[in-house]
Design a protein around this motif. Structure first.
Motif, short mmCIF file in Angstrom:
data_model
loop_
_atom_site.label_atom_id
_atom_site.label_comp_id
_atom_site.label_asym_id
_atom_site.label_seq_id
_atom_site.Cartn_x
_atom_site.Cartn_y
_atom_site.Cartn_z
N ILE A 7 -8.10 26.39 36.64
CA ILE A 7 -6.90 26.07 35.84
C ILE A 7 -6.35 27.32 35.19
O ILE A 7 -5.13 27.55 35.18
CB ILE A 7 -7.25 25.02 34.74
CG1 ILE A 7 -7.77 23.72 35.36
CG2 ILE A 7 -6.04 24.75 33.84
CD1 ILE A 7 -6.76 22.94 36.14
N GLN A 8 -7.25 28.11 34.67
CA GLN A 8 -6.80 29.34 34.02
C GLN A 8 -6.11 30.27 35.02
O GLN A 8 -5.10 30.91 34.70
CB GLN A 8 -8.00 30.06 33.39
CG GLN A 8 -8.40 29.44 32.05
CD GLN A 8 -9.64 30.06 31.47
OE1 GLN A 8 -10.57 30.40 32.21
NE2 GLN A 8 -9.68 30.17 30.15
N MET A 11 -2.65 28.94 35.74
CA MET A 11 -1.75 29.23 34.62
C MET A 11 -1.34 30.70 34.64
O MET A 11 -0.18 31.04 34.39
CB MET A 11 -2.43 28.89 33.29
CG MET A 11 -2.39 27.41 32.98
SD MET A 11 -3.48 26.96 31.64
CE MET A 11 -3.15 28.19 30.47
N PRO A 228 -1.60 18.59 30.78
CA PRO A 228 -1.88 17.44 29.90
C PRO A 228 -0.90 17.37 28.73
O PRO A 228 -0.49 18.40 28.20
CB PRO A 228 -3.30 17.70 29.38
CG PRO A 228 -3.83 18.85 30.14
CD PRO A 228 -2.66 19.59 30.69
N MET A 229 -0.59 16.16 28.37
CA MET A 229 0.29 15.96 27.22
C MET A 229 -0.26 14.81 26.38
O MET A 229 -0.56 13.73 26.92
CB MET A 229 1.70 15.63 27.69
CG MET A 229 2.66 15.46 26.52
SD MET A 229 4.39 15.40 27.02
CE MET A 229 4.44 13.89 27.87
N ARG A 286 -0.03 28.08 28.32
CA ARG A 286 -0.71 27.12 27.43
C ARG A 286 -1.19 25.92 28.25
O ARG A 286 -0.47 25.48 29.15
CB ARG A 286 0.25 26.65 26.34
CG ARG A 286 -0.01 27.33 25.01
CD ARG A 286 0.86 26.80 23.92
NE ARG A 286 2.23 27.23 24.08
CZ ARG A 286 3.22 26.42 24.42
NH1 ARG A 286 2.98 25.14 24.64
NH2 ARG A 286 4.44 26.87 24.54
N PRO A 287 -2.36 25.39 27.92
CA PRO A 287 -2.89 24.30 28.76
C PRO A 287 -2.31 22.93 28.44
O PRO A 287 -2.58 21.98 29.16
CB PRO A 287 -4.39 24.33 28.43
CG PRO A 287 -4.47 24.82 27.04
CD PRO A 287 -3.31 25.75 26.85
N ASN A 288 -1.57 22.80 27.36
CA ASN A 288 -1.05 21.47 27.00
C ASN A 288 0.36 21.59 26.43
O ASN A 288 0.78 22.68 26.02
CB ASN A 288 -1.94 20.81 25.95
CG ASN A 288 -2.00 21.60 24.67
OD1 ASN A 288 -2.53 22.70 24.64
ND2 ASN A 288 -1.42 21.06 23.62
N VAL A 289 1.03 20.45 26.41
CA VAL A 289 2.41 20.44 25.91
C VAL A 289 2.38 20.36 24.38
O VAL A 289 1.62 19.57 23.82
CB VAL A 289 3.18 19.23 26.48
CG1 VAL A 289 4.60 19.19 25.95
CG2 VAL A 289 3.18 19.27 27.99
N SER A 290 3.22 21.15 23.76
CA SER A 290 3.29 21.10 22.29
C SER A 290 4.61 20.47 21.86
O SER A 290 5.52 20.28 22.67
CB SER A 290 3.15 22.50 21.71
OG SER A 290 4.33 23.23 21.97
#
Lengths: 334, 478
Positions: A7-8, A11, A228-229, A286-290
């Motif tokens: 995953i890294q 990204m 992911p969110m 970033r691994p997730n939605v902010s």
């Protein structure tokens, strides 16, 4: 390989690809960073963009350069009132085969490219416009009963001139809704104008390197959907979209939306908002939605989906103003 | 080293637990604040509240009522923990990693990208202590709670000057129970000093009822009902009270008191029975002594035939009978006065015009009695206000030469109710005889001795002094 490491790596690849595109384009295009970012996000999300700006600001240059950097085929269609659907989609022509037999051969139109610039889309008749918009939605064209698949990735960048409205055919709301983003092409500032002058009047423009290809874009497109969110973030996006509706009440009620909006955003607006947020987080590493990712996508995703009422138009209210108020009023968590 | 997931779970659970504790405390402070505020607002209406609910207990009662309601209406739920996590993300700039991680931790299945979120969230929260990161913050209710409480206590302590209108007027007077207690104390003092047995019983009963009222064991209404019962009881006692064997019609209360004082003085000064001297001589000495005591001699004269001769025993028997009758008459009259006072008090307690007793008490404070009211003697507090007793014209007639006049009120340091003065006739000596004056002083001294103002050790000395005045007089006369 470890899942996390994979995953890294993804990204990292996505982030680096985007950075390279920006860096490469900045050699030829002055400014317009937001525009480039918007187009790239729309591309990796599988959407199309409506660009609005006065002539001469480098729209065509940006789109052409983008295609070049991404190693994608590019075509430009100048929309005029006499443009016919077949001029876009292509047509069957009568040809002879080696045996002398007559047969129809499909000659693809300019739509058969990865990046299509539909210049001044509002100058063509609705019939022609709808042919393009059908192709955008279905990713295929049907000629003489035969469906022809378009290339992938496929992105249409349609432009509109906001000042010359004489003899135009404004796009119907249903068709505008099909655009993932509506982006404004801003007039360059003093410094940018100076750099434009240097770039275009001195030595020949530098050639662009190809930093990505169609396959890479398609991979990034897959990764975007896997970001992911949290439910709370999704709920925030939903509440923002709901707040664009004049019937909104309770926690989501925003006074200017209630007063000036005739129709709020469609569910496509929500899809666009969420996908763009996912793409933005991926491209930022970033691994997730902010919540910030959602907020950043509000204007390009929703501005063309709001239809103002007569009072709003009479008072010169813009959909940007309404959306800014919505962002200000709607809390991240209830 | 703890793994990422357990660490994350621990940190987030700590945070949520801490936030929950803070929220509980906040709700409790809010409830406390609103309880005190509501109590303060309701203070002017305390007259309407049952007496068993003392104002001091109101905040506590309201707190106990409101706290469960607040907790029920504002439960700790998804919204609360979401806010806590959002705040954590915002403070540590975790960009929704904590919220996302918390949701992921709640799911069994994990998607590939979610593990990275957990790792990054754990890294961000590794050295975080929620208690130091999110310290308690004072809400405005917390800031104002203590001053409000002090204000509340101040109002309760000083009897709440918040009252308005009728309530304010009513609060300036003592409550029914307080009035009753004061009255019953005075009545007991009087009954003890004058030997009034029935009055003493009634006074004790009244004090008991007053105590109950003051402790809040019974409401003011119930107290009024008890007083009505007491009035009926007095009604029952009065016809059956020891009717005076000898009539004292036309004798005022002061006259009866003088008579008792003279008889006391006579008993102290006269020779004991069976002394050495002859009976004729002893009875003659007794008669001579009686002659020096004006009120006694007057009463004896009423009850003896002219030139009737009596032996010592007959004389003593008559004197004893006279004393018993005077005491019974005093007892009866005091009970009557008590009954009248209680009736007035009951009327006052039942509302109407806020009671005649209150009005008269207020007027007495301001000295606004009209002459007519003074004559009628409608005061609610016998002895301290314009009397409830019927007064003889002699008491209110203006001072004329040779006529007696009575000055009401405090005389010197003692608590004597009156002093009889008689103006001297022009060019002549005072018509007030020395014996009469001595009797008056003695009676006054007797009353003062019964009060609590004279120290116990000095009472006997004072009593002996006044008795010696009479004795020396009689000796001097001989």
């Amino acid at each position: 390989m470890d899942v996390i490491a994979e995953i890294q790596e993804r990204m990292e690849l996505a982030r680096r690809a985007f950075d390279s595109v920006r860096a490469e384009m900045s050699g030829l295009v002055v400014g317009h960073q937001e525009l480039i970012e918007g187009i790239f996000i729309a591309l990796v999300c599988g959407g199309h963009c409506l660009l609005e700006g006065v002539p001469g600001l480098g729209k065509t240059l940006i789109v052409r350069s983008m295609g070049e950097v991404l190693n994608l085929t590019f075509s430009r269609i100048q929309f005029t009132p006499d443009l016919m659907p077949a001029d876009i989609t292509g047509t069957n022509v009568l040809t002879d085969d080696p045996t002398g037999k007559k047969l129809f051969d499909f000659q693809p139109g300019p739509i058969f490219a990865h990046v299509v610039l539909a210049d001044e889309i509002n100058r063509a008749t609705p019939k022609t416009q709808s042919a393009l918009l059908e192709a955008m939605q279905e990713q295929s064209v049907t000629v003489a009963g035969r469906a022809h698949r378009l290339q992938s990735p496929f992105i249409v960048l349609a432009t509109q001139n906001p000042i010359e409205m004489e003899g135009t055919y404004p796009l119907p709301e249903a068709q505008i809704d099909r655009f993932f983003f509506k982006l404004f092409v801003q007039y360059p500032n003093r410094e940018e104008l100076g750099r434009i002058a240097d770039l275009t009047t001195a030595s020949p423009p530098p050639s662009l390197k190809k930093v990505l290809d169609g396959e890479g874009i398609l991979k990034i497109r897959e990764w975007v959907r896997e970001v992911p969110m949290a439910e709370a973030v999704k709920d925030y996006a939903v509440r923002l979209v709901l707040a664009t509706h004049p019937q909104g009440d309770g926690d989501g009620a925003v006074s200017s939306a209630q007063r000036f909006v005739l129709y709020g955003s469609s569910p496509r607006g929500l899809q666009s908002l969420i996908l763009a947020a996912k793409a933005r987080s991926l491209l930022a590493g970033r691994p997730n939605v902010s919540f910030d990712d959602i907020r950043a996508g509000v204007l390009p995703s929703l501005r063309h989906r709001l239809i103002l009422n007569l009072e709003g138009e009479a008072e010169g209210v813009t959909s940007e103003r309404v959306l800014n108020e919505i962002v200000e009023r709607v809390p991240e968590v209830l | 080293m703890i793994g990422e997931e357990p660490l994350l779970q621990e940190r987030l659970a700590d945070l949520l637990s801490w936030e929950r504790t803070k929220r509980r405390e906040k709700i409790l402070v809010e409830v406390f604040f609103y309880s005190v505020l509501a109590s303060l607002a309701a203070l002017p209406a305390r007259e309407l509240v049952s007496p068993w609910m003392q104002p001091l207990a109101w905040p506590a009662l309201l707190f106990l009522l409101l706290a469960p309601a607040f907790f029920l209406l504002r439960p700790w739920g998804r919204r609360e923990w979401l806010r806590a996590l959002f705040l954590l993300d915002k403070t540590l700039r975790l960009e929704a990693r904590a919220i996302t991680a918390w949701e992921i931790l709640g799911r069994r299945e994990r998607k590939p990208g979610e593990s990275l979120v957990l790792r990054e969230a754990a890294a961000g929260l590794r050295n975080v202590d929620p208690k130091t990161l999110f310290k308690r913050q004072c809400s405005w209710q917390e800031i104002f709670a203590l001053p409000l409480l002090l204000l509340w206590l101040l109002f309760v302590w000083f009897g709440a000057g918040l009252d308005s209108g009728e309530a304010a007027r009513g609060s300036r007077f003592p409550s029914l129970a307080q009035q009753l207690k004061g009255f019953s104390r005075d009545l007991q003092d009087r009954a003890k000093s004058q030997g009034l047995t029935e009055t003493l019983k009634v006074a004790r009963g009244l004090e008991e009822a007053a105590e109950k009222g003051l402790k809040g064991e019974i409401s003011e209404k119930k107290l009024s009902e008890d007083l009505a019962g007491m009035v009926s009881k007095i009604d029952g006692i009065l016809p059956g009270a020891k009717e005076a064997d000898l009539s004292f019609s036309g004798v005022t209360r002061e006259g009866l008191l003088d008579l008792k004082a003279e008889m006391e003085a006579f008993k102290s000064a006269s020779s004991p029975r069976g002394s050495d001297s002859r009976e004729e001589k002893r009875s003659a000495a007794m008669l001579a002594k009686i002659g020096t005591l004006p009120r006694l001699s007057e009463e004896m004269a009423k009850r003896l035939q002219p030139h009737e001769e009596m032996g010592e025993e007959e004389l003593r028997s008559l004197l004893e009978k006279l004393e018993k009758s005077a005491t019974a008459e005093l007892d009866r009259r005091t009970l009557q006065e008590t009954e009248e006072f209680l009736k007035l008090l009951i009327q006052g307690g039942e509302g109407g015009e806020k009671g005649e007793a209150y009005r008269l008490a207020e007027q007495a404070e301001r000295g606004e009695f009209s002459d007519e009211e003074r004559v009628r003697g409608k005061g609610a507090f016998p002895g301290n206000q314009p009397g409830t007793k019927e007064r003889t014209p002699q008491q209110t007639t203006p001072s004329t030469a040779g006529a007696a006049t009575q000055l009401k009120g405090f005389v010197g340091e003692g608590k004597g109710a009156s002093m009889t003065l008689r103006r001297a006739l022009p060019g002549k000596e005072s018509v007030v005889r020395r014996e009469e004056l001595l009797t008056s002083y003695r009676r006054q001294a007797e009353e003062d001795l019964a009060s609590e103002q004279i120290p116990e050790g000095l009472r006997e000395t004072i009593k002996r002094y006044f008795l010696s005045l009479g004795v020396s007089e009689s000796k001097g006369g001989e």
